[in-house]
Design a protein around this motif. Structure first.
Motif, short mmCIF file in Angstrom:
data_model
loop_
_atom_site.label_atom_id
_atom_site.label_comp_id
_atom_site.label_asym_id
_atom_site.label_seq_id
_atom_site.Cartn_x
_atom_site.Cartn_y
_atom_site.Cartn_z
N GLU A 1 0.87 -1.19 0.01
CA GLU A 1 -0.01 0.07 0.03
C GLU A 1 0.85 1.20 -0.02
O GLU A 1 2.17 1.25 0.12
CB GLU A 1 -1.05 0.04 1.32
N SER B 1 -8.83 -7.98 2.17
CA SER B 1 -9.59 -6.73 2.26
C SER B 1 -10.20 -6.41 0.84
O SER B 1 -10.66 -5.27 0.73
CB SER B 1 -8.80 -5.78 2.67
N LYS C 1 -18.63 -9.04 4.76
CA LYS C 1 -17.92 -8.08 5.26
C LYS C 1 -16.33 -8.31 4.97
O LYS C 1 -16.06 -9.48 4.78
CB LYS C 1 -17.88 -8.17 7.04
N LEU C 2 -15.71 -7.05 4.63
CA LEU C 2 -14.34 -7.10 4.02
C LEU C 2 -13.33 -7.25 5.38
O LEU C 2 -13.80 -6.27 6.49
CB LEU C 2 -14.09 -5.89 3.23
N VAL D 1 -10.78 -5.91 7.62
CA VAL D 1 -9.90 -4.72 7.91
C VAL D 1 -8.89 -4.69 8.86
O VAL D 1 -9.08 -5.21 9.95
CB VAL D 1 -10.91 -3.61 8.64
N ASP E 1 -6.25 3.13 -0.39
CA ASP E 1 -5.50 1.79 -0.39
C ASP E 1 -6.40 0.93 -0.01
O ASP E 1 -7.45 1.10 0.53
CB ASP E 1 -4.57 2.05 0.65
N VAL E 2 -6.19 -0.44 -0.54
CA VAL E 2 -7.36 -1.39 -0.18
C VAL E 2 -7.51 -1.74 1.12
O VAL E 2 -8.60 -2.00 1.49
CB VAL E 2 -6.90 -2.77 -0.98
N SER E 3 -6.77 -1.80 1.95
CA SER E 3 -7.08 -1.87 3.43
C SER E 3 -7.98 -0.80 4.01
O SER E 3 -9.06 -0.88 4.51
CB SER E 3 -5.81 -2.09 4.27
N GLN F 1 -9.68 1.20 1.92
CA GLN F 1 -11.15 1.14 1.15
C GLN F 1 -11.95 -0.08 1.79
O GLN F 1 -13.20 0.35 1.95
CB GLN F 1 -10.44 0.43 -0.05
N ALA F 2 -11.24 -1.07 2.32
CA ALA F 2 -12.28 -1.89 3.09
C ALA F 2 -12.80 -1.39 4.24
O ALA F 2 -14.00 -1.79 4.68
CB ALA F 2 -11.44 -3.25 3.58
N GLN F 3 -12.07 -0.55 5.16
CA GLN F 3 -12.78 0.04 6.32
C GLN F 3 -13.86 0.99 5.74
O GLN F 3 -14.87 0.82 6.43
CB GLN F 3 -11.78 1.19 6.95
N ASN G 1 -17.00 -1.18 4.44
CA ASN G 1 -17.54 -1.82 5.56
C ASN G 1 -18.61 -1.01 6.37
O ASN G 1 -19.70 -1.09 6.67
CB ASN G 1 -16.71 -2.40 6.72
N VAL H 1 -15.54 -3.49 -6.32
CA VAL H 1 -16.18 -2.60 -5.22
C VAL H 1 -17.61 -2.61 -5.56
O VAL H 1 -18.28 -2.67 -4.75
CB VAL H 1 -15.53 -1.26 -5.38
#
Lengths: 338, 320, 309
Positions: A43, A257, A267-268, A270, C183-185, C187-189, C192, C214
């Motif tokens: 990232e 994620s 759910k993804l 996190v 960023d992907v992580s 983005q996940a937050q 959700n 997405v």
């Protein structure tokens, strides 16, 4: 055994902030062979772009330590003149944003032609133009004679990226570094550009370093993958092994994620906390430990090393052996940020 | 291209009409007229009234304006009451002097600005850059008329290197080599004095342009192609930074107009600026009006020129 | 009647030209779009750059002038400015770039409280409590009200943007590429979290995006736009598993497959779609390269095909 093109050994790239140096790339070792795509995933802030720029020698004011062996020559700290002979000639780079990567006031033909001119002074003007037209055709630009005289703003995003690629491959480099080459593009254009890069790789037998954050792009392009976190490589493997059995907690968290792989509407995952800034990078112990606080401290190594778990598959730190996702307690996922 | 230029020139027409109306109204608002102070006091008020009537001064303003504009278009700017000759003739001599002074100033402005701006931008935050930046701050803070006076005193009177007034030494035959050299000699000090102050804008502008361009992505592309540092500067950074200076050209001309008014008076240089101030103090309104109009038109033309130059050199706004 | 109903929406921007700068033509950014949203559901509006998806969203909320067409929200016509003011607090927007959509000179409390100040008269104390509640709701510490945007990470900033959007308890949120810059992580937050508050507050989303992964994850129903027009509309299932329009097929085929072992098949599949696209382009697009009117395939599935006969 294929031929080793680039070998980076214990590379450390540090930037000066106020009076101290902070390493954005911290003790990274990797290698790329001919006709191989190495993907570097992570990232923003993980140091992947800083690594690419270090290899190309594009950092202006950074401290570079370690070795960058390109065809058995250490290019980590060579003179600008020697470096310029390699850059654009033996090594080419493709950038993320094709609009800003092109000079807005220069004709397309001149921009690509410049790469030729710099490394082949004997080429006549006419021959150079012919070569540029050939390159434009090669990267799939229609009406190359017309585009030759156009300016960047007159082209679409996908066409601009083709121009950037044409510039990078003008002198048929042995090593091509692509820094998020499709991030700024639409998905249909992305697949065209990726196809083009694949084609060129086979054509020129080049080694490619592909910097990306998109696991889908990795799955499509890479032969081998290096996952970076906080300036370090946390896992390296061939692409099939990595996608089938990722080991490092960070790699596994990344996979979980991404919406693509998750069941629809579920759910993804996190990752707790945030990517630390350069000045706040943990320099001791397992750098990912703060983001998996439920894993016991004893699971981490004091000085995490890369361990070879199977031939060619390396994982940093021992914590992967003890890592499990916390059962999807809502608390955990909803408030990822503390 | 021609479409853009034609449109740009068409826009100029209402600008100039508006300017002329404004100047005309201001001129009419000024107290008194040429007859109120200049004529023999023995002439009876009735006779004066008759004169005014016959000169058309009692007509409605738009008729007078029409007459005035009609004259201006034909090159008739009225009659100067001080010199008792047509304004166009007085202006004709002066305008050439001012033109040369402005041109010399412009040349000096760019001669100073380009090397200083480039050095300052390329080596930003170095000692050299700090010195240049300090100079620009001093330049911003120093009033032109005081600086010009100091220059005149130091180089004209104390050191005696330059003439202290006039535009040419007396007794020289126009057209001879000596005459031209003397003209140039008289120009140098006022032009440099003005350029040293007005150039600071351009230096700063160029400096920030270069610093800005240095950080652009395409500079990295150029380095990745294997271009040497000097080539990166000459082919990519400089070219892209000098271009916006063209847009600055119009302001440069407006600045010059203000500058010449001070500098010509201080250096006793017979140009438009000097004529302007003299005419104001002597209430020679027809000259003041004419000079103001010409200054205004020069400013409008300057803006036009920078727009056209920019549209020629910048492909992003170049219209084919 | 649906919760949000858009009928034949058109947004045209004039092109100026000639010596006098007259309008010589129009850019038909949105050219006859109709869609309807069910309450509590998420509708995905998908398209590539220049497809008019963002303009559609902005026109619904009133940030772009509607050339023609009708937008009905909860039974009220909100196509023109006057009638919109009544429902303005019920429709909010989340923007793409969390870095530029927050005023860097304002503190978090001022950013989040801005809509409250416009619509509700609260005392300073009440306002502070409300803002703290909102921050807690989006998972930020209530103490951070006095911080500035630059002190937050990208994901946190997007949460501040969401806190601002939900301050007035809206019913509809238009989310314009809310996670593209993340960023992907992170983005996940955000994704959700958007799902959580959807349930909590019974929100309806119009989710504008170009990332099909997405979109698939978030949406119940999807509309695909191309050059200002719809090419296909259907449930997520229909669009991804049974795309009918050649453009949709191409879009779906272009999504990178996350399984490296399927590379060969993927390449082959893409090649087939490409061939089909080239061969049947004229069957799917009119002379100007625009999509035809939508024709129903099933009750929920509409495809832009030329009229038969």
């Amino acid at each position: 055994m294929s031929e080793k093109l680039l070998e980076v050994k214990n590379l450390k790239t540090s930037f000066r902030i106020k009076d101290d140096y902070y390493a954005a790339v911290d003790d990274v070792s990797l290698s790329v062979n001919k006709n191989e795509v190495l993907a570097i995933v992570g990232e923003s802030g993980c140091g992947k772009s800083a690594l690419a720029f270090s290899i190309m020698g594009l950092h202006n004011r950074a401290k570079i330590e370690g070795n960058i062996m390109f065809k058995n020559q250490d290019i980590a700290n060579i003179s600008p003149a020697k470096l310029n002979k390699l850059r654009g000639n033996n090594m080419g780079m493709i950038f993320q944003d094709p609009l800003t990567a092109l000079n807005p006031l220069m004709e397309i033909g001149d921009q690509i032609g410049e790469a030729l001119l710099l490394h082949n002074k004997d080429l006549s003007k006419e021959k150079r133009k012919d070569k540029v037209i050939q390159l434009l055709t090669k990267v799939g630009i229609p009406r190359p004679e017309h585009v030759y005289e156009q300016f960047p703003h007159e082209l679409s995003g996908g066409m601009r990226q083709r121009v950037v690629i044409a510039t990078a491959i003008a002198n048929e480099p042995e090593l091509l570094i692509a820094d998020e080459p499709t991030t700024a593009l639409d998905v249909t254009i992305q697949s065209q550009i990726l196809d083009l890069i694949k084609e060129l790789k086979d054509d020129m037998d080049a080694g490619i370093i592909m910097i990306t954050h998109d696991l889908g792009v990795v799955a499509e392009m890479a032969d081998r993958v290096a996952v970076m976190y906080a300036g370090q490589i946390v896992e390296v493997s061939d692409v099939y092994t990595l996608f089938e059995s990722p080991l490092h907690p960070y790699t596994r968290s990344l996979f979980n994620s991404v919406p693509n792989t998750a069941e629809a509407q579920s759910k993804l995952h996190v990752i707790q906390g945030i990517v630390p800034s350069l000045q706040k990078l943990p320099r001791e112990g397992c750098r990912f430990s703060a983001r998996i606080p439920w894993v016991e401290e004893s699971a981490h190594e004091e000085h995490p090393e890369l361990h070879e778990v199977s031939p060619g598959h390396f994982v940093r730190c021992t914590c992967y052996k003890h890592f499990n996702f916390p059962d999807s307690s809502k608390e955990e996922q909803q408030h990822g940020i503390s | 291209m021609w479409k853009f230029s034609v449109r740009r020139i068409l826009i100029m027409i209402p600008q100039i009409i508006l300017l002329s109306i404004l100047i005309f109204i201001l001129a009419k608002m000024m107290p008194g007229d040429a007859l109120s102070g200049m004529v023999d006091p023995n002439v009876s008020p009735e006779r004066l009234e008759e004169l005014r009537e016959s000169l058309g001064w009692n007509d409605p303003w738009y008729v007078q304006y029409g007459d005035w504009v009609g004259g201006v278009v034909q090159g008739d700017l009225g009659q100067s009451f001080r010199f008792k000759m047509p304004v166009s003739e007085i202006v004709g001599q002066r305008i050439i002097n001012t033109f040369w002074l402005s041109l010399a100033t412009l040349i000096f402005t760019y001669l100073i600005a380009i090397p200083l701006g480039i050095t300052s931008g390329r080596y930003n935050d170095s000692l050299l850059d700090q010195a240049i930046t300090s100079y620009t701050y001093i330049g911003f803070a120093t009033p032109l008329f005081i600086f010009a006076l100091v220059m005149l005193w130091v180089f004209g009177f104390m050191l005696g290197w330059f003439p202290t007034s006039g535009s040419v030494s007396p007794g020289l035959e126009p057209g001879t080599f000596e005459y031209v050299m003397s003209k140039i000699y008289h120009l140098i000090l006022p032009a440099i004095a003005m350029a040293l102050i007005t150039t600071v804008n351009t230096v700063q502008y160029l400096r920030s342009e270069i610093i800005d361009t240095k950080q652009k992505d395409f500079i990295i592309t150029a380095r990745a192609k294997g271009a040497s540092e000097s080539r990166v500067y000459n082919r990519h950074i400089l070219r892209n930074s000098l271009l916006p200076l063209a847009a600055f050209f119009g302001f440069e001309i407006t600045g010059l107009i203000g500058g010449t008014i001070f500098v010509e008076n201080i250096f006793g240089y017979p140009g438009m600026g000097q004529l302007f101030l003299e005419s104001i103090t002597l209430r020679d309104y027809s000259v003041v009006t004419a000079v103001t109009l010409l200054f205004g038109i020069a400013a409008i033309l300057g803006a036009l020129l920078s727009d056209i130059i920019l549209s020629l050199v910048d492909p992003r706004i170049r219209i084919k | 009647m649906a919760f949000l109903e858009v009928e034949d929406l058109k947004v045209h921007f004039p092109i100026k030209g000639g010596i006098f700068g007259r309008t010589v033509d129009y850019v038909r950014a949105v050219d006859g779009v109709s869609l309807s949203l069910e309450k509590g559901k998420t509708y995905g509006l998908v398209g590539e750059s220049g497809s008019g998806k963002t303009t559609t969203g902005r026109a619904i909320i009133g940030l772009n002038k509607i050339t023609s067409g009708k937008v009905t929200f909860d039974g009220n016509d909100i196509s023109n400015l006057k009638s919109r003011s009544e429902v303005r607090k019920d429709v909010q927007m989340i923007f793409q770039d969390p870095y530029s959509s927050l005023n860097p000179k304002k503190r978090v409390i001022d950013i989040v409280a801005e809509p409250l100040r416009n619509f509700e008269k609260l005392s300073k104390k009440e306002e502070k409590i409300r803002v703290q509640e909102l921050l807690e709701l989006v998972g930020l510490s209530p103490e951070s009200i006095l911080k500035y945007p630059h002190e937050f990470s990208g994901g946190q900033r997007q949460r501040i943007g969401i806190a601002r959007a939900i301050a007035l308890k809206p019913k509809l949120i238009i989310a314009d590429e809310p996670v593209s810059a993340l960023d992907v992580s992170v983005q996940a937050q955000v994704l959700n979290f958007m799902q959580d508050i959807q349930q909590e507050l019974d929100l309806t989303y119009l989710f504008i995006g170009h990332d099909l992964g997405v979109i698939k994850h978030m949406c119940d129903k999807i509309g695909i736009m191309y050059k200002g027009r719809y090419v296909e509309e259907g449930t997520t299932e229909e669009i991804f598993n049974n795309p009918q329009h050649i453009y949709t097929k191409r879009l779906v085929a272009a999504i990178p497959d996350i399984d490296p072992k399927r590379r060969q098949e993927q390449t082959q599949f893409r090649q087939e779609v490409k061939t089909e696209y080239e061969q049947s382009y004229n069957d799917y697009f009119d002379d100007e390269g625009l999509a035809y009117k939508l024709q129903p395939v099933t009750d929920t599935h509409l495809v832009a095909l030329p009229e038969k006969g």
